[in-house]
Scaffold this active site. Structure first.
Site, short mmCIF file in Angstrom:
data_model
loop_
_atom_site.label_atom_id
_atom_site.label_comp_id
_atom_site.label_asym_id
_atom_site.label_seq_id
_atom_site.Cartn_x
_atom_site.Cartn_y
_atom_site.Cartn_z
NE ARG A 103 -20.37 -29.85 -5.26
CZ ARG A 103 -19.80 -28.71 -5.64
NH1 ARG A 103 -19.19 -27.97 -4.75
NH2 ARG A 103 -19.84 -28.31 -6.88
CD GLU A 112 -32.30 -21.58 2.08
OE1 GLU A 112 -31.71 -21.80 1.02
OE2 GLU A 112 -31.80 -20.93 3.00
CG HIS A 142 -45.66 2.64 0.32
ND1 HIS A 142 -46.23 3.87 0.09
CD2 HIS A 142 -44.75 2.83 1.30
CE1 HIS A 142 -45.67 4.77 0.89
NE2 HIS A 142 -44.78 4.16 1.64
CE LYS A 150 -31.08 -19.87 5.45
NZ LYS A 150 -30.09 -18.96 5.03
CD1 TRP A 198 -28.63 -30.25 -8.51
CD2 TRP A 198 -28.30 -28.86 -10.23
NE1 TRP A 198 -29.52 -29.21 -8.39
CE2 TRP A 198 -29.34 -28.34 -9.43
CE3 TRP A 198 -27.92 -28.14 -11.37
CZ2 TRP A 198 -30.00 -27.15 -9.72
CZ3 TRP A 198 -28.57 -26.96 -11.67
CH2 TRP A 198 -29.61 -26.47 -10.85
CG ASN A 219 -18.45 -30.67 -11.32
OD1 ASN A 219 -19.10 -31.69 -11.53
ND2 ASN A 219 -17.95 -30.37 -10.13
N GLY A 220 -19.85 -28.45 -15.02
CA GLY A 220 -19.91 -27.32 -15.95
C GLY A 220 -20.81 -27.65 -17.12
CE LYS A 249 -23.31 -24.63 2.13
NZ LYS A 249 -24.20 -23.71 2.87
CD GLU A 280 -30.29 -15.47 5.56
OE1 GLU A 280 -30.42 -15.08 4.39
OE2 GLU A 280 -29.81 -16.59 5.83
CB CYS A 320 -21.78 -31.85 -10.71
SG CYS A 320 -23.09 -31.57 -11.89
#
Ligand code: F6R
Length: 614
Positions: free
Chosen positions: A27, A494, A510, A491, A74, A100-101, A609, A487, A2
């Site tokens: 965000r 996502e 393995h 990338k 959000w 927010n929260g 974000k 990484e 949010c």
């Protein structure tokens, strides 16, 4: 997650708030709303979906005033819809809140308020806050006191902004715990409030960050901050050096593309002023507050972080252990906080966080603090909680990173960790002058090497179409480039939604080798580093099973170009810095694949974000 924006001043609040919310779109959110005091009454507009829907609603049904608050939500409690979007209004229509929260005890509070006759109009936890404030206001208390009383009943972490038509000269805001930041921007006879800096940078660069358990009252011409139990706070004003233009997309299609291209510059900035060539090639990190005496005492370093930042930490482990001979553990912050870690006053816990507001990372830092460790952080957002709550910090100097997929805030900490390793090695005497001078000489090459990788995007554009329709992709790496495999895979998954796995190449036999066939593209990270030969034999093993290999290799490596199906060339790079040059083409690969698939690169589905909830 949010986003919050608030304004009091002489501009049109609707426009200021919409501009701010637009800058917070990165965000991640699924509905948006705004409340403005218009002709002494609170007017609200809310809409599900993207901000453009809210803007259209406002065009049809305009609202304007000089004071207002807005929010991008959000969803956590209740579906993303107009009725669940913030702001939430009290029954009298006199008080409005954005939040927010998560109100952890909202069910209890909701029952209590319902028993008092309150009718709820949303499924959110937030709505209880506004009814609680209203409860105290109607018994004669003022807005500040009513807010304080309401907040004392809430469990959980919160960032809250409240406005009332009964006291139209102020906006009240508070922060409890780590549900994201609250920043107040000071203008000329005006105040801006926001969850994040980019929302207000266009208007002012004079800012004050609210600490946990503080409440601020923003008037047009003054700011008053107290603790939640009423003690006055002497607050510090910061001058943010981020250039507001750096939060704009400019000529690029997406922020992610722009941020990939900014890396030569961001690496120059992260090195600038930190390497003293005149004084024997030494590293200077003054904000870390590291003394020789403490450097000698450190018995271990635990790096805590999430996602991309944790991958940077994995590279940091190799660098610090190699250069300064201190044992380093890397822990995912959400695991560290619950594993009863063994740390003491000679341990350093080093948090890495772009936003500096990731809830799990902050909670892990608190846990480390409780156990007596020294806390360091590597952060990008100036003034963020992870910066403020550490004993020392290193700033990434990247400027705002808006694209949800982190790029420049991955390569900058790689270089920060390299410099940190040199500094500790120097202070502990594990590094002689010659070795240090060589490491510093290598460091000074890195912005140029990064720039050369970026210039090669055309080569990536030729490979991207070959991968755009694949369903799976494997990334293999070893040693210092094993995190590059993690990484690179992160990338790709996502932003393109292609299933991608990063794997330590030595582990293939393995189990995962069973996956290899002609339908499984394998990205093999094989630059000229100490693990090169092992990686080369990995390519051969994959080819022997009909795998299609895309190799990331150092310029001129004919052996690899003879066996791989495609080669992504990177300039030869000193091996300790090679994760910078190997990841840049993989960022570009992921970006180009997602763009070819027509996806929302900067705001991938389900992602935010700044992850301010657990
Ligand atoms: C991936 C990504 C995330 C973040 C993670 C930590 O591209 O951006 O994995 O790295 O959420 O965020 P910060 O660094 O803000 O703590």
């Amino acid at each position: 997650m949010c986003g919050i924006v608030g304004y009091i001043g002489s501009l049109d609040a609707t426009q200021v708030i919409l501009n701010g919310l637009k800058r917070l779109e990165y965000r991640g959110y699924d509905s948006a709303g705004i409340a403005v005091l218009q002709n002494e009454e609170i007017e609200i507009r809310r809409e599900a979906g993207k901000l453009i829907n809210l803007q259209r609603l406002i065009e049809i049904n305009p609202l304007s005033g000089r004071i207002g608050i807005g929010h991008t939500r959000w969803a956590t409690h209740g579906e993303p819809s107009a009725r669940n979007a913030h702001p939430h209004l009290s029954a009298t229509g006199d008080v409005v809140v954005v939040h927010n929260g998560i109100v952890e005890n909202f069910l209890e509070l909701r029952e209590e308020l319902s028993a008092e006759g309150v009718v709820f109009r949303s499924d959110t936890d937030t709505e209880v806050i506004v009814h609680l404030v209203e409860r105290y206001l109607s018994s004669g208390t003022d807005l500040v006191e009513a807010t304080r009383k309401a907040l004392s009943l809430l469990k959980g972490a919160h960032g809250i902004v409240i406005l009332s038509s009964r006291e139209p000269d102020k906006i009240v805001t508070a922060r409890i715990g780590n549900a994201g930041g609250v920043v107040i921007g000071i203008g000329d006879e005006e105040m801006y409030l926001a969850s994040d800096l980019p929302a207000i940078l266009e208007y002012t660069q004079r800012v004050v960050f609210l600490e946990s358990r503080q409440m601020a009252v923003a008037y047009q011409d003054k700011l008053d901050i107290k603790t939640l139990d009423g003690k006055p706070v002497i607050f510090e004003e910061h001058q943010v050096t981020w250039d507001p233009i750096s939060a704009e997309k400019g000529e690029y299609r997406h922020f992610m593309e722009k941020e990939i291209h900014e890396q030569a510059r961001s690496l120059t900035d992260t090195i600038a002023g930190r390497v003293d060539i005149e004084d024997g090639h030494r590293v200077r990190l003054p904000e870390l507050n590291l003394t020789r005496e403490f450097a000698k005492r450190i018995d271990k370093i635990i790096i805590i972080a999430c996602g991309t930042a944790a991958h940077a930490g994995m590279v940091g482990k190799i660098l610090i252990e190699r250069i300064s001979r201190i044992p380093v553990e890397v822990d995912i912050a959400s695991e560290f906080r619950y594993r009863d870690p063994i740390v003491d006053q000679d341990s350093v816990v080093l948090a890495i966080s772009q936003s500096g507001e990731t809830a799990d990372t902050l909670a892990a830092m608190e846990e480390a603090r409780r156990k007596g460790a020294t806390l360091w952080s590597i952060v990008n957002v100036i003034g963020s909680q992870a910066m403020r709550s550490a004993d020392g910090y290193i700033s990434m100097q990247c400027g705002p990173e808006i694209g949800v997929a982190s790029t420049k805030a991955y390569t900058a900490p790689l270089v920060d960790l390299y410099m940190l390793a040199i500094l500790i090695g120097d202070l502990r005497g594990t590094l002689n002058d010659r070795a240090r001078e060589q490491l510093i000489a290598d460091l000074r090459l890195i912005p140029d090497l990064a720039g050369r990788c970026i210039e090669r995007e055309d080569g990536i554009k030729k490979i991207a179409p070959k991968l755009m329709n694949t369903n799976h992709c494997l990334f293999l790496g070893r040693g210092i480039n094993m995190p590059t495999a993690y990484e690179g895979a992160l990338k790709l998954k996502e932003i393109s939604y292609i299933h991608a796995e990063g794997y330590p190449a030595g582990e293939m036999k393995h189990g995962p080798i069973a996956l290899i066939d002609e339908a499984m593209p394998i990205v093999v990270i094989a630059p000229k580093d100490p693990w090169y030969e092992k990686m080369f034999s990995q390519i051969e093993q994959a080819k022997a099973r009909d795998g299609s290999v895309i190799a990331v290799a150092s310029d001129g490596d004919e052996l690899i170009s003879n066996v791989a199906d495609h080669v992504i060339w990177v300039p030869e790079t000193p091996w300790m810095l090679s994760p910078v040059t190997t990841i840049i083409p993989l960022q570009m690969l992921a970006y180009n694949i997602a763009a070819l698939r027509g996806l929302d690169v900067d705001q991938p589905r389900n992602l935010a974000k700044s992850v301010t909830v657990e």
